[in-house]
Design a protein around this motif. Structure first.
Motif, PDB file in Angstrom:
ATOM      1  N   PHE A  38       0.822  -1.207   0.000  1.00  0.00           N
ATOM      2  CA  PHE A  38       0.000   0.000   0.000  1.00  0.00           C
ATOM      3  C   PHE A  38       0.860   1.262   0.000  1.00  0.00           C
ATOM      4  CE2 PHE A  38      -3.570  -2.560   2.037  1.00  0.00           C
ATOM      5  CZ  PHE A  38      -4.249  -2.678   0.840  1.00  0.00           C
ATOM      6  N   LEU A  39       1.941   1.248   0.759  1.00  0.00           N
ATOM      7  CA  LEU A  39       2.809   2.414   0.818  1.00  0.00           C
ATOM      8  C   LEU A  39       3.497   2.660  -0.521  1.00  0.00           C
ATOM      9  CD1 LEU A  39       3.441   4.448   3.011  1.00  0.00           C
ATOM     10  CD2 LEU A  39       5.480   3.128   3.558  1.00  0.00           C
ATOM     11  N   THR A  40       3.932   1.601  -1.170  1.00  0.00           N
ATOM     12  CA  THR A  40       4.554   1.728  -2.490  1.00  0.00           C
ATOM     13  C   THR A  40       3.562   2.280  -3.503  1.00  0.00           C
ATOM     14  OG1 THR A  40       6.009  -0.133  -1.997  1.00  0.00           O
ATOM     15  CG2 THR A  40       5.772   0.488  -4.302  1.00  0.00           C
ATOM     16  N   LEU A  41       2.358   1.742  -3.506  1.00  0.00           N
ATOM     17  CA  LEU A  41       1.350   2.223  -4.451  1.00  0.00           C
ATOM     18  C   LEU A  41       0.972   3.684  -4.208  1.00  0.00           C
ATOM     19  CD1 LEU A  41      -1.177  -0.713  -4.859  1.00  0.00           C
ATOM     20  CD2 LEU A  41       0.455   0.146  -6.519  1.00  0.00           C
ATOM     21  N   SER A  42       1.009   4.107  -2.957  1.00  0.00           N
ATOM     22  CA  SER A  42       0.568   5.469  -2.656  1.00  0.00           C
ATOM     23  C   SER A  42       1.506   6.522  -3.231  1.00  0.00           C
ATOM     24  CB  SER A  42       0.433   5.657  -1.149  1.00  0.00           C
ATOM     25  OG  SER A  42       1.698   5.695  -0.528  1.00  0.00           O
ATOM     26  N   TYR A  43       2.761   6.171  -3.471  1.00  0.00           N
ATOM     27  CA  TYR A  43       3.717   7.146  -3.995  1.00  0.00           C
ATOM     28  C   TYR A  43       3.918   7.041  -5.501  1.00  0.00           C
ATOM     29  CZ  TYR A  43       4.868   8.574   0.702  1.00  0.00           C
ATOM     30  OH  TYR A  43       4.789   9.074   1.975  1.00  0.00           O
ATOM     31  N   LEU A  44       3.120   6.241  -6.192  1.00  0.00           N
ATOM     32  CA  LEU A  44       3.269   6.103  -7.641  1.00  0.00           C
ATOM     33  C   LEU A  44       2.566   7.195  -8.437  1.00  0.00           C
ATOM     34  CD1 LEU A  44       2.976   2.256  -8.222  1.00  0.00           C
ATOM     35  CD2 LEU A  44       5.020   3.682  -8.197  1.00  0.00           C
ATOM     36  N   LYS A  45       1.705   7.959  -7.792  1.00  0.00           N
ATOM     37  CA  LYS A  45       0.968   9.055  -8.445  1.00  0.00           C
ATOM     38  C   LYS A  45       0.188   8.558  -9.663  1.00  0.00           C
ATOM     39  CE  LYS A  45       2.543  12.270  -5.719  1.00  0.00           C
ATOM     40  NZ  LYS A  45       1.713  12.759  -4.666  1.00  0.00           N
ATOM     41  N   LEU A  46      -0.595   7.531  -9.456  1.00  0.00           N
ATOM     42  CA  LEU A  46      -1.432   6.988 -10.525  1.00  0.00           C
ATOM     43  C   LEU A  46      -2.726   7.784 -10.629  1.00  0.00           C
ATOM     44  CD1 LEU A  46      -0.966   3.225  -9.628  1.00  0.00           C
ATOM     45  CD2 LEU A  46       0.235   4.492 -11.406  1.00  0.00           C
ATOM     46  N   SER A  47      -3.497   7.507 -11.665  1.00  0.00           N
ATOM     47  CA  SER A  47      -4.798   8.161 -11.794  1.00  0.00           C
ATOM     48  C   SER A  47      -5.781   7.543 -10.798  1.00  0.00           C
ATOM     49  CB  SER A  47      -5.325   8.015 -13.220  1.00  0.00           C
ATOM     50  OG  SER A  47      -5.640   6.666 -13.486  1.00  0.00           O
ATOM     51  N   GLU A  48      -6.845   8.278 -10.530  1.00  0.00           N
ATOM     52  CA  GLU A  48      -7.832   7.774  -9.579  1.00  0.00           C
ATOM     53  C   GLU A  48      -8.477   6.490 -10.085  1.00  0.00           C
ATOM     54  OE1 GLU A  48     -11.695   9.350  -7.079  1.00  0.00           O
ATOM     55  OE2 GLU A  48     -10.433  10.765  -8.162  1.00  0.00           O
ATOM     56  N   ARG A  49      -8.692   6.410 -11.375  1.00  0.00           N
ATOM     57  CA  ARG A  49      -9.269   5.197 -11.968  1.00  0.00           C
ATOM     58  C   ARG A  49      -8.351   3.989 -11.735  1.00  0.00           C
ATOM     59  NH1 ARG A  49     -11.443   5.183 -18.011  1.00  0.00           N
ATOM     60  NH2 ARG A  49     -13.037   6.372 -16.926  1.00  0.00           N
ATOM     61  N   MET A  50      -7.048   4.185 -11.907  1.00  0.00           N
ATOM     62  CA  MET A  50      -6.107   3.084 -11.707  1.00  0.00           C
ATOM     63  C   MET A  50      -6.066   2.653 -10.248  1.00  0.00           C
ATOM     64  SD  MET A  50      -4.383   1.175 -13.496  1.00  0.00           S
ATOM     65  CE  MET A  50      -3.235  -0.136 -13.281  1.00  0.00           C
ATOM     66  N   TYR A  51      -6.121   3.627  -9.328  1.00  0.00           N
ATOM     67  CA  TYR A  51      -6.178   3.282  -7.903  1.00  0.00           C
ATOM     68  C   TYR A  51      -7.430   2.461  -7.597  1.00  0.00           C
ATOM     69  CZ  TYR A  51      -2.226   6.114  -6.354  1.00  0.00           C
ATOM     70  OH  TYR A  51      -0.968   6.621  -6.138  1.00  0.00           O
ATOM     71  N   MET A  52      -8.552   2.803  -8.208  1.00  0.00           N
ATOM     72  CA  MET A  52      -9.791   2.043  -7.988  1.00  0.00           C
ATOM     73  C   MET A  52      -9.669   0.635  -8.554  1.00  0.00           C
ATOM     74  SD  MET A  52     -11.678   3.840  -6.130  1.00  0.00           S
ATOM     75  CE  MET A  52     -13.209   2.941  -6.209  1.00  0.00           C
ATOM     76  N   TYR A  53      -9.060   0.504  -9.729  1.00  0.00           N
ATOM     77  CA  TYR A  53      -8.845  -0.825 -10.310  1.00  0.00           C
ATOM     78  C   TYR A  53      -7.941  -1.672  -9.419  1.00  0.00           C
ATOM     79  CZ  TYR A  53     -10.922   0.543 -14.795  1.00  0.00           C
ATOM     80  OH  TYR A  53     -11.772   0.950 -15.782  1.00  0.00           O
ATOM     81  N   LEU A  54      -6.876  -1.070  -8.905  1.00  0.00           N
ATOM     82  CA  LEU A  54      -5.963  -1.805  -8.030  1.00  0.00           C
ATOM     83  C   LEU A  54      -6.644  -2.214  -6.730  1.00  0.00           C
ATOM     84  CD1 LEU A  54      -2.688   0.231  -8.551  1.00  0.00           C
ATOM     85  CD2 LEU A  54      -3.090  -2.146  -9.191  1.00  0.00           C
ATOM     86  N   PHE A  55      -7.471  -1.327  -6.176  1.00  0.00           N
ATOM     87  CA  PHE A  55      -8.177  -1.684  -4.946  1.00  0.00           C
ATOM     88  C   PHE A  55      -9.193  -2.793  -5.201  1.00  0.00           C
ATOM     89  CE2 PHE A  55     -11.474  -1.009  -1.673  1.00  0.00           C
ATOM     90  CZ  PHE A  55     -10.678  -1.256  -0.563  1.00  0.00           C
ATOM     91  N   GLY A  56      -9.873  -2.735  -6.353  1.00  0.00           N
ATOM     92  CA  GLY A  56     -10.805  -3.814  -6.706  1.00  0.00           C
ATOM     93  C   GLY A  56     -10.084  -5.136  -6.881  1.00  0.00           C
ATOM     94  N   ALA A  57      -8.919  -5.114  -7.505  1.00  0.00           N
ATOM     95  CA  ALA A  57      -8.131  -6.345  -7.669  1.00  0.00           C
ATOM     96  C   ALA A  57      -7.666  -6.865  -6.312  1.00  0.00           C
ATOM     97  CB  ALA A  57      -6.938  -6.084  -8.575  1.00  0.00           C
ATOM     98  N   TYR A  58      -7.240  -5.953  -5.433  1.00  0.00           N
ATOM     99  CA  TYR A  58      -6.828  -6.350  -4.089  1.00  0.00           C
ATOM    100  C   TYR A  58      -7.984  -7.007  -3.336  1.00  0.00           C
ATOM    101  CZ  TYR A  58      -5.697  -5.901   0.835  1.00  0.00           C
ATOM    102  OH  TYR A  58      -5.505  -6.165   2.164  1.00  0.00           O
ATOM    103  N   CYS A  59      -9.170  -6.402  -3.397  1.00  0.00           N
ATOM    104  CA  CYS A  59     -10.344  -6.971  -2.714  1.00  0.00           C
ATOM    105  C   CYS A  59     -10.701  -8.335  -3.278  1.00  0.00           C
ATOM    106  CB  CYS A  59     -11.536  -6.019  -2.822  1.00  0.00           C
ATOM    107  SG  CYS A  59     -11.420  -4.591  -1.754  1.00  0.00           S
ATOM    108  N   THR A  60     -10.628  -8.482  -4.597  1.00  0.00           N
ATOM    109  CA  THR A  60     -10.943  -9.779  -5.221  1.00  0.00           C
ATOM    110  C   THR A  60      -9.980 -10.854  -4.749  1.00  0.00           C
ATOM    111  OG1 THR A  60     -11.820  -8.647  -7.165  1.00  0.00           O
ATOM    112  CG2 THR A  60     -11.234 -10.970  -7.417  1.00  0.00           C
ATOM    113  N   ILE A  61      -8.687 -10.545  -4.750  1.00  0.00           N
ATOM    114  CA  ILE A  61      -7.687 -11.517  -4.302  1.00  0.00           C
ATOM    115  C   ILE A  61      -7.882 -11.845  -2.831  1.00  0.00           C
ATOM    116  CG2 ILE A  61      -5.210 -11.837  -3.892  1.00  0.00           C
ATOM    117  CD1 ILE A  61      -4.774 -10.247  -6.500  1.00  0.00           C
TER     118      ILE A  61
END
Length: 80
Positions: A38-61
């Motif tokens: 989570f800390l690594t992802l927070s500093y990548l400065k991705l788009s909000e859509r990409m953060y939502m996709y990553l969170f959805g993938a995390y929840c699915t896993i």
């Protein structure tokens, strides 16, 4: 959205410390990995859509892993 991933990193870090103090090293290590993720992802400065996709993938896993654990690994009962 990147701040929310830092909040998730903070809370998984708190759980890491609590599990370590409670002598649950395997669970503490699992939460430490999640904190780093989570800390690594927070500093990548991705788009909000990409953060939502990553969170959805995390929840699915997580849901698949938790279901698998509770179905095939967890032994029902109280105590040891």
């Amino acid at each position: 959205m990147d701040r929310m991933f830092r909040v998730l990193a903070f809370w998984t870090g708190i759980f890491t410390v609590m599990f370590f103090v409670g002598d649950m090293q395997k669970t503490a290590l699992l939460f430490l990995v999640q904190t780093a993720f989570f800390l690594t992802l927070s500093y990548l400065k991705l788009s909000e859509r990409m953060y939502m996709y990553l969170f959805g993938a995390y929840c699915t896993i997580f849901f698949i892993g938790f279901t698998w654990y509770s179905e095939f690994i967890l032994i029902p009962g109280f105590g040891h």
